[in-house]
Design a protein around this motif. Sequence first.
Motif, short mmCIF file in Angstrom:
data_model
loop_
_atom_site.label_atom_id
_atom_site.label_comp_id
_atom_site.label_asym_id
_atom_site.label_seq_id
_atom_site.Cartn_x
_atom_site.Cartn_y
_atom_site.Cartn_z
N LYS A 1 46.63 45.32 51.38
CA LYS A 1 45.96 45.67 52.20
C LYS A 1 46.16 45.03 53.75
N GLY B 1 44.07 47.90 56.05
CA GLY B 1 42.55 47.34 56.83
C GLY B 1 42.74 47.87 58.21
N MET C 1 38.09 50.87 53.61
CA MET C 1 38.91 50.96 53.39
C MET C 1 39.27 52.18 51.44
N THR D 1 42.32 52.04 58.74
CA THR D 1 41.72 52.12 58.30
C THR D 1 40.24 51.59 59.84
N LEU E 1 34.87 46.81 56.09
CA LEU E 1 36.22 47.15 56.13
C LEU E 1 36.35 47.29 54.51
N LYS E 2 36.29 46.26 53.02
CA LYS E 2 36.57 46.43 52.39
C LYS E 2 36.48 48.11 51.89
#
Length: 340
Positions: free
Chosen positions: A243, A247, A287, A250, A283-284
């Motif tokens: 992750k 992150g 991604m 991204t 961000l999540k």
Amino acid sequence: MERIGICFTGVPLPIKEVVKLTKYAEEKGFYSVWVMEDYFLRDGISYLANLAYNTERIKLATGLINPYTRNPVLIALTTATLDELSNGRLILGLGAGVQPLIEQMGISFQKPLKTVEEAVEVIRLLLKNGLKGEKTNYQGEIFKVNNVDFGTCPYFSEFGKFKPIRDSIPIYIGAINKKMIQLAGKIADGILLSLGSAPRYVKHFVVKNLKIGAEKAGRNIDEIDIATYILCSVSKDKNEEHKAAKGFITYALAYTPKEILNVCGYDEEEIKPVRETLETKGLKEAMKHVTDDMFKTFAAIGTPEECKDKIEEFIEKGTKHPIILPVGNIKLAIETVTSK
């Protein structure tokens, strides 16, 4: 790999933990350790002073500091001091820095190309004259130095003098765009490429422009080191999500210039959903718009074998000095890149 570096930034590890990991990297044969100075995290110079005192062979590098938050005279003093502390192992990584963060501090960000070029000139002149015991004067467009006796303070003159142990310390310029890469080719000992670079970018963009700058100055590109930060997230578990690394990629991918995206094999339209989602949903969610191929284009992510292959790809495309930023299992990353 004959020459491999490792880098750290101001999170998440405290200085004492970075010292332990750097000593382990030195034991495993790493050539260099670089400390980023990312605002607004722990300051990079504090890390390097501790690393200089606690290591013996590994090269120590600022990666990067800039002449906006630190005047070139101060950079020269810091560089000479760290070089003395490390017995001549310092590399100065210098760049313009990140404009929005510098401007948040109330510092004007003007003419980055000229600012970096003049800073390099001032620093080199101060170190050279400091060792010779001569005063320095410099009148540039950006910086002016008036009658500086490097290593002497007027009100401590009877205490003695400080002299650099070297009159020339390697300077690497951090660069992304054409003009800064060409400047590195013209004046620097090396170039430092940022996290989120890709092997195709090194071969088809960096080497090309570095050569243009070198030829303008009558230099051979072979004289210039090409150092590349490589985000490295290693796990023996094939189902690991990685992750932290994903992150960062991204975020970096969302704002990569169109010209560089094209060199790396991507169209701006492919990346547009990443940027738009990042700016509207965070961000999540962003991604989810980045494919595994995209992640693995710009970072060494996966099993030890996959990560080592990716670093070898960077070398094949022109990187002379790969520098891993390990996230997750850091010891495994160190062992991965030094395994036979």
